[in-house]
Design a protein around this motif. Structure first.
Motif, PDB file in Angstrom:
ATOM      1  N   VAL A  25      15.475  -0.590   0.280  1.00 25.55           N
ATOM      2  CA  VAL A  25      14.341  -1.092   1.061  1.00 25.55           C
ATOM      3  C   VAL A  25      13.569  -2.067   0.195  1.00 25.55           C
ATOM      4  CG1 VAL A  25      12.280  -0.451   2.380  1.00 25.55           C
ATOM      5  CG2 VAL A  25      14.250   1.090   2.300  1.00 25.55           C
ATOM      6  N   SER A  26      12.966  -3.061   0.794  1.00 26.83           N
ATOM      7  CA  SER A  26      12.215  -4.079   0.070  1.00 26.83           C
ATOM      8  C   SER A  26      11.113  -3.455  -0.781  1.00 26.83           C
ATOM      9  CB  SER A  26      11.610  -5.079   1.057  1.00 26.83           C
ATOM     10  OG  SER A  26      10.691  -5.944   0.410  1.00 26.83           O
ATOM     11  N   PHE A  27      10.892  -4.043  -1.953  1.00 28.61           N
ATOM     12  CA  PHE A  27       9.849  -3.580  -2.875  1.00 28.61           C
ATOM     13  C   PHE A  27       8.482  -3.614  -2.205  1.00 28.61           C
ATOM     14  CE2 PHE A  27       6.769  -4.075  -6.271  1.00 28.61           C
ATOM     15  CZ  PHE A  27       7.223  -3.215  -7.252  1.00 28.61           C
ATOM     16  N   VAL A  28       8.210  -4.661  -1.452  1.00 26.20           N
ATOM     17  CA  VAL A  28       6.909  -4.802  -0.792  1.00 26.20           C
ATOM     18  C   VAL A  28       6.741  -3.747   0.298  1.00 26.20           C
ATOM     19  CG1 VAL A  28       5.439  -6.356   0.560  1.00 26.20           C
ATOM     20  CG2 VAL A  28       6.821  -7.260  -1.321  1.00 26.20           C
ATOM     21  N   TRP A  31       3.017   3.253   0.850  1.00 22.33           N
ATOM     22  CA  TRP A  31       2.004   4.042   0.146  1.00 22.33           C
ATOM     23  C   TRP A  31       0.601   3.664   0.595  1.00 22.33           C
ATOM     24  CZ3 TRP A  31       2.289   8.345  -2.527  1.00 22.33           C
ATOM     25  CH2 TRP A  31       3.535   8.737  -3.018  1.00 22.33           C
ATOM     26  N   ASN A  32       0.426   2.434   1.024  1.00 21.74           N
ATOM     27  CA  ASN A  32      -0.874   2.035   1.587  1.00 21.74           C
ATOM     28  C   ASN A  32      -1.175   2.832   2.849  1.00 21.74           C
ATOM     29  OD1 ASN A  32      -3.252   0.703   2.041  1.00 21.74           O
ATOM     30  ND2 ASN A  32      -2.336  -1.299   2.386  1.00 21.74           N
ATOM     31  N   VAL A  33      -0.145   3.113   3.634  1.00 18.46           N
ATOM     32  CA  VAL A  33      -0.325   3.918   4.848  1.00 18.46           C
ATOM     33  C   VAL A  33      -0.562   5.385   4.490  1.00 18.46           C
ATOM     34  CG1 VAL A  33       0.787   4.667   6.984  1.00 18.46           C
ATOM     35  CG2 VAL A  33       1.096   2.317   6.171  1.00 18.46           C
ATOM     36  N   VAL A  34       0.181   5.887   3.516  1.00 22.16           N
ATOM     37  CA  VAL A  34       0.056   7.297   3.141  1.00 22.16           C
ATOM     38  C   VAL A  34      -1.310   7.588   2.519  1.00 22.16           C
ATOM     39  CG1 VAL A  34       0.975   9.099   1.634  1.00 22.16           C
ATOM     40  CG2 VAL A  34       2.537   7.587   2.864  1.00 22.16           C
ATOM     41  N   LEU A  35      -1.807   6.676   1.680  1.00 19.91           N
ATOM     42  CA  LEU A  35      -3.048   6.903   0.946  1.00 19.91           C
ATOM     43  C   LEU A  35      -4.285   6.381   1.657  1.00 19.91           C
ATOM     44  CD1 LEU A  35      -1.865   6.011  -2.682  1.00 19.91           C
ATOM     45  CD2 LEU A  35      -1.950   8.264  -1.586  1.00 19.91           C
ATOM     46  N   ASN A  88       7.541   3.098  -7.987  1.00 21.57           N
ATOM     47  CA  ASN A  88       8.481   1.986  -7.883  1.00 21.57           C
ATOM     48  C   ASN A  88       9.405   1.861  -9.095  1.00 21.57           C
ATOM     49  OD1 ASN A  88       8.025   0.494  -5.325  1.00 21.57           O
ATOM     50  ND2 ASN A  88       5.934   0.333  -6.082  1.00 21.57           N
ATOM     51  N   PHE A  89       8.937   2.262 -10.265  1.00 21.83           N
ATOM     52  CA  PHE A  89       9.740   2.074 -11.479  1.00 21.83           C
ATOM     53  C   PHE A  89      10.319   3.375 -12.020  1.00 21.83           C
ATOM     54  CE2 PHE A  89       6.765  -1.559 -11.528  1.00 21.83           C
ATOM     55  CZ  PHE A  89       7.696  -2.590 -11.495  1.00 21.83           C
ATOM     56  N   ASN A 142       1.769  -4.059  -6.616  1.00 28.50           N
ATOM     57  CA  ASN A 142       1.062  -2.794  -6.457  1.00 28.50           C
ATOM     58  C   ASN A 142      -0.444  -2.979  -6.526  1.00 28.50           C
ATOM     59  OD1 ASN A 142       3.113  -0.310  -6.604  1.00 28.50           O
ATOM     60  ND2 ASN A 142       3.896  -1.948  -7.900  1.00 28.50           N
ATOM     61  N   ALA A 143      -0.915  -3.790  -7.468  1.00 36.76           N
ATOM     62  CA  ALA A 143      -2.346  -4.035  -7.562  1.00 36.76           C
ATOM     63  C   ALA A 143      -2.853  -4.815  -6.363  1.00 36.76           C
ATOM     64  CB  ALA A 143      -2.667  -4.791  -8.854  1.00 36.76           C
ATOM     65  N   GLY A 144      -2.017  -5.697  -5.809  1.00 39.91           N
ATOM     66  CA  GLY A 144      -2.436  -6.472  -4.653  1.00 39.91           C
ATOM     67  C   GLY A 144      -2.494  -5.660  -3.373  1.00 39.91           C
ATOM     68  N   ILE A 145      -1.607  -4.667  -3.217  1.00 44.61           N
ATOM     69  CA  ILE A 145      -1.547  -3.884  -1.985  1.00 44.61           C
ATOM     70  C   ILE A 145      -2.371  -2.610  -2.093  1.00 44.61           C
ATOM     71  CG2 ILE A 145      -0.006  -2.601  -0.447  1.00 44.61           C
ATOM     72  CD1 ILE A 145       2.159  -4.634  -1.027  1.00 44.61           C
ATOM     73  N   LEU A 146      -2.255  -1.906  -3.219  1.00 38.52           N
ATOM     74  CA  LEU A 146      -2.921  -0.622  -3.363  1.00 38.52           C
ATOM     75  C   LEU A 146      -4.250  -0.703  -4.101  1.00 38.52           C
ATOM     76  CD1 LEU A 146       0.201   1.520  -4.398  1.00 38.52           C
ATOM     77  CD2 LEU A 146      -0.738   1.161  -2.108  1.00 38.52           C
ATOM     78  N   GLY A 147      -4.529  -1.820  -4.741  1.00 42.31           N
ATOM     79  CA  GLY A 147      -5.738  -1.946  -5.550  1.00 42.31           C
ATOM     80  C   GLY A 147      -6.829  -2.734  -4.866  1.00 42.31           C
TER      81      GLY A 147
END
Length: 303
Positions: free
Chosen positions: A128-131, A137-141, A177-178, A241-246
């Motif tokens: 699945v795409s990284f993005v 996780w944005n939906v889950v959190l 992710n890593f 991650n910082a752009g989407i979750l931060g």
């Protein structure tokens, strides 16, 4: 009486002489790799070095002036984000090691004939795409998502509690992710451990903890070393991650480079910042290798 062996025979001399093609064969085989690195690594690095020393703007153009002050300017302006990226990278790498080592250990010694299945499940998210994985996780959190919503409804969490736009969300996303980059090298190192060595340790009345600390862990250090490098370097340079979750308070240096290049069109500043990050990562990696003892790791890998 022993017969003298003649070494001046024409046939023997011909066999001893190597053909020119045989001498060049190793270099011809490695040539495509060197050409690939020259085209897609060395050349872009040279271009970026030249660009980082230029001055000007996007409208009037950039000129080569060998302005080294750009490096000092970007460090002075974005040193907070640079340090934050290194801290987040160290935290995510440590979390991957704490979570990933037991997973690799269990797959190597307890999964039996189902090892391939568990390795496939570990790598399945990479299809699945990284993005998209990070966006999930944005939906889950989310504040009223599938995780925090029910906990708030039953009163286990306060109504104003949130995880998004916090360092915990960003580090958690980096860890998720890593994580395979840590598990796979450790698994390969543990898979190479001879079961007879562990059995011999048990025969010598070593406890399970003693066997792990004195036998298994030292032999798995090459995998840990590789896993830390594969996790730490991309985690520090990550910006998704910082752009989407931060949020504004969790901006990493990768987000700054992206903004400088694509939004502000400050190509020299973005290039200089990239090399500052590269230098910081190289310094951190060399310090880690020196502290861990690269010679000991290589000796363990050769056993």
């Amino acid at each position: 009486m022993e017969r003298a062996v003649r070494t001046d025979l024409p046939g023997l001399n011909r066999r001893r002489r190597r053909r020119p093609g045989q001498a060049l064969a190793p270099y011809l085989m490695i040539l495509p790799g060197w050409l690939w690195l020259a085209a897609f690594f060395v050349t872009p690095v040279i271009v970026m070095v030249s660009l980082s020393l230029q001055t000007g703007d996007f409208i009037d153009g950039f000129r080569q002036t060998f302005h080294f002050g750009t490096y000092a300017d970007v460090v002075r302006t974005y040193h907070v984000q640079l340090v934050r990226s290194l801290v987040y990278g160290v935290a995510a790498t440590a979390a991957c090691a704490v979570v990933g080592y037991p997973v690799a250990y269990w797959i190597a010694f307890r999964a039996g004939r189902h090892k391939s299945v568990f390795l496939f499940l570990l790598l399945l998210p990479f299809f699945v795409s990284f993005v998209i994985r990070t966006q999930s996780w944005n939906v889950v959190l989310a504040d009223h998502g599938v995780l925090l919503g029910p906990l708030k409804d039953i009163g286990l969490l306060p109504a104003d509690f949130h995880l998004l736009a916090t360092p915990y969300a960003v580090i958690g996303g980096l860890t998720y992710n890593f994580l395979p980059f840590m598990v796979l090298p450790v698994y390969v190192a543990l898979e190479r451990v001879d079961p007879k060595v562990i059995e011999a340790s048990t025969d010598l009345y070593a406890s399970r903890a003693g066997t792990f600390l004195r036998v298994v862990l030292p032999l798995s250090l090459p995998g840990v070393f590789a896993g830390v490098l594969l996790t730490f370097v991309p985690a520090c340079a990550d910006y998704v991650n910082a752009g989407i979750l931060g949020g504004p308070s969790t901006t990493m240096i990768g987000n700054i480079i992206q903004t400088e290049y694509f939004t502000n069109l400050d190509y020299p500043g973005a290039s200089a910042l990239s090399f500052v990050l590269m230098g910081a990562l190289l310094l951190a990696v060399f310090t880690y290798a020196r502290a861990l003892g690269t010679d000991e790791v290589l000796e363990a890998a050769a056993r």
